[in-house]
Design a protein around this motif. Sequence first.
Motif, PDB file in Angstrom:
ATOM      1  N   VAL A 171     -15.390 -30.853  15.744  1.00 17.53           N
ATOM      2  CA  VAL A 171     -16.697 -31.375  16.128  1.00 17.53           C
ATOM      3  C   VAL A 171     -17.818 -30.676  15.362  1.00 17.53           C
ATOM      4  N   LYS A 172     -18.990 -31.300  15.415  1.00 19.12           N
ATOM      5  CA  LYS A 172     -20.230 -30.683  14.972  1.00 19.12           C
ATOM      6  C   LYS A 172     -21.101 -30.529  16.212  1.00 19.12           C
ATOM      7  N   VAL A 173     -21.785 -29.390  16.294  1.00 12.11           N
ATOM      8  CA  VAL A 173     -22.654 -29.104  17.432  1.00 12.11           C
ATOM      9  C   VAL A 173     -24.100 -29.253  16.979  1.00 12.11           C
ATOM     10  N   GLU A 174     -24.930 -29.838  17.829  1.00 14.57           N
ATOM     11  CA  GLU A 174     -26.343 -29.985  17.515  1.00 14.57           C
ATOM     12  C   GLU A 174     -27.032 -28.632  17.628  1.00 14.57           C
ATOM     13  N   TYR A 175     -28.018 -28.431  16.779  1.00 16.69           N
ATOM     14  CA  TYR A 175     -28.791 -27.190  16.770  1.00 16.69           C
ATOM     15  C   TYR A 175     -29.417 -26.957  18.147  1.00 16.69           C
ATOM     16  N   GLY A 176     -29.326 -25.730  18.634  1.00 19.34           N
ATOM     17  CA  GLY A 176     -29.935 -25.373  19.904  1.00 19.34           C
ATOM     18  C   GLY A 176     -28.959 -25.284  21.061  1.00 19.34           C
ATOM     19  N   TYR A 177     -27.740 -25.781  20.883  1.00 18.53           N
ATOM     20  CA  TYR A 177     -26.741 -25.718  21.948  1.00 18.53           C
ATOM     21  C   TYR A 177     -25.867 -24.477  21.771  1.00 18.53           C
ATOM     22  N   ASN A 178     -25.429 -23.916  22.874  1.00 17.98           N
ATOM     23  CA  ASN A 178     -24.564 -22.748  22.872  1.00 17.98           C
ATOM     24  C   ASN A 178     -23.148 -23.190  22.501  1.00 17.98           C
ATOM     25  N   VAL A 179     -22.649 -22.737  21.377  1.00 18.78           N
ATOM     26  CA  VAL A 179     -21.365 -23.199  20.847  1.00 18.78           C
ATOM     27  C   VAL A 179     -20.191 -22.891  21.791  1.00 18.78           C
ATOM     28  N   PRO A 180     -20.048 -21.651  22.302  1.00 12.81           N
ATOM     29  CA  PRO A 180     -18.924 -21.404  23.218  1.00 12.81           C
ATOM     30  C   PRO A 180     -18.971 -22.251  24.490  1.00 12.81           C
ATOM     31  N   GLU A 181     -20.178 -22.478  25.020  1.00 10.27           N
ATOM     32  CA  GLU A 181     -20.294 -23.309  26.219  1.00 10.27           C
ATOM     33  C   GLU A 181     -19.903 -24.757  25.941  1.00 10.27           C
ATOM     34  N   VAL A 182     -20.343 -25.285  24.811  1.00  9.38           N
ATOM     35  CA  VAL A 182     -20.014 -26.656  24.437  1.00  9.38           C
ATOM     36  C   VAL A 182     -18.506 -26.804  24.227  1.00  9.38           C
ATOM     37  N   ALA A 183     -17.892 -25.850  23.537  1.00 10.87           N
ATOM     38  CA  ALA A 183     -16.445 -25.909  23.290  1.00 10.87           C
ATOM     39  C   ALA A 183     -15.673 -25.855  24.604  1.00 10.87           C
ATOM     40  N   PHE A 184     -16.089 -24.994  25.523  1.00  9.14           N
ATOM     41  CA  PHE A 184     -15.420 -24.891  26.820  1.00  9.14           C
ATOM     42  C   PHE A 184     -15.571 -26.183  27.615  1.00  9.14           C
ATOM     43  N   GLU A 223     -18.841 -37.632  26.242  1.00  5.92           N
ATOM     44  CA  GLU A 223     -19.533 -37.307  27.488  1.00  5.92           C
ATOM     45  C   GLU A 223     -20.220 -35.936  27.433  1.00  5.92           C
ATOM     46  N   VAL A 224     -19.800 -35.090  26.509  1.00  9.95           N
ATOM     47  CA  VAL A 224     -20.355 -33.742  26.408  1.00  9.95           C
ATOM     48  C   VAL A 224     -21.641 -33.798  25.587  1.00  9.95           C
ATOM     49  N   GLU A 225     -22.695 -33.235  26.141  1.00  7.07           N
ATOM     50  CA  GLU A 225     -24.005 -33.264  25.496  1.00  7.07           C
ATOM     51  C   GLU A 225     -24.073 -32.242  24.363  1.00  7.07           C
ATOM     52  N   GLY A 226     -24.666 -32.659  23.238  1.00 10.26           N
ATOM     53  CA  GLY A 226     -24.902 -31.747  22.131  1.00 10.26           C
ATOM     54  C   GLY A 226     -23.764 -31.629  21.143  1.00 10.26           C
ATOM     55  N   VAL A 227     -22.840 -32.551  21.189  1.00  8.14           N
ATOM     56  CA  VAL A 227     -21.675 -32.466  20.307  1.00  8.14           C
ATOM     57  C   VAL A 227     -21.387 -33.837  19.712  1.00  8.14           C
ATOM     58  N   GLN A 228     -20.832 -33.814  18.513  1.00  8.16           N
ATOM     59  CA  GLN A 228     -20.472 -35.048  17.825  1.00  8.16           C
ATOM     60  C   GLN A 228     -19.119 -34.852  17.155  1.00  8.16           C
ATOM     61  N   MET A 229     -18.198 -35.742  17.434  1.00  5.21           N
ATOM     62  CA  MET A 229     -16.876 -35.667  16.836  1.00  5.21           C
ATOM     63  C   MET A 229     -16.959 -36.096  15.370  1.00  5.21           C
ATOM     64  N   GLY A 232     -19.370 -27.380  12.001  1.00  7.45           N
ATOM     65  CA  GLY A 232     -20.728 -27.395  11.483  1.00  7.45           C
ATOM     66  C   GLY A 232     -21.754 -27.525  12.581  1.00  7.45           C
ATOM     67  N   VAL A 233     -23.012 -27.381  12.183  1.00  7.05           N
ATOM     68  CA  VAL A 233     -24.148 -27.516  13.086  1.00  7.05           C
ATOM     69  C   VAL A 233     -25.065 -28.580  12.496  1.00  7.05           C
ATOM     70  N   ASP A 234     -25.465 -29.539  13.323  1.00 13.10           N
ATOM     71  CA  ASP A 234     -26.411 -30.569  12.901  1.00 13.10           C
ATOM     72  C   ASP A 234     -27.825 -30.097  13.200  1.00 13.10           C
TER      73      ASP A 234
END
Length: 114
Positions: free
Chosen positions: A62-75, A33-39, A102-104
């Motif tokens: 997880v891997k985070v897509e390029y352009g997303y704020n990593v701390p915000e996505v993790a929270f 459900e979280v945008e910009g992330v892939q397990m 990683g970052v995609d």
Amino acid sequence: MAIFKKVPSDGQKGKVSYNAGIVSGIVNLAVSEVEGVQMLPGKKKGLRLYFEKGGIYADISVKVEYGYNVPEVAFKIQQTVKHNVEAMTKYKVAKVDVYVVGVDFPQEYTAEQF
């Protein structure tokens, strides 16, 4: 495979049993459900759950897509997992650790551009 049981405290007879796979499925759904992330793919690689007396402990990779704020996505992952598991199972979530491995990058970005 472990089976976890919850006995209602309101005097009703009967019980509700949760399989660890059910909780795992709820966590996977919450992360999706979280945008910009892939397990990470695979049953054991992206998610580890520990059922302790104090609650459920989750390790999520997880891997985070390029352009997303990593701390915000993790929270956001932590909030969503806690909310979904507690709302759907009545278990308490004690801790959610998110490991960004990683970052995609989109296809148009190559190593030469950096």
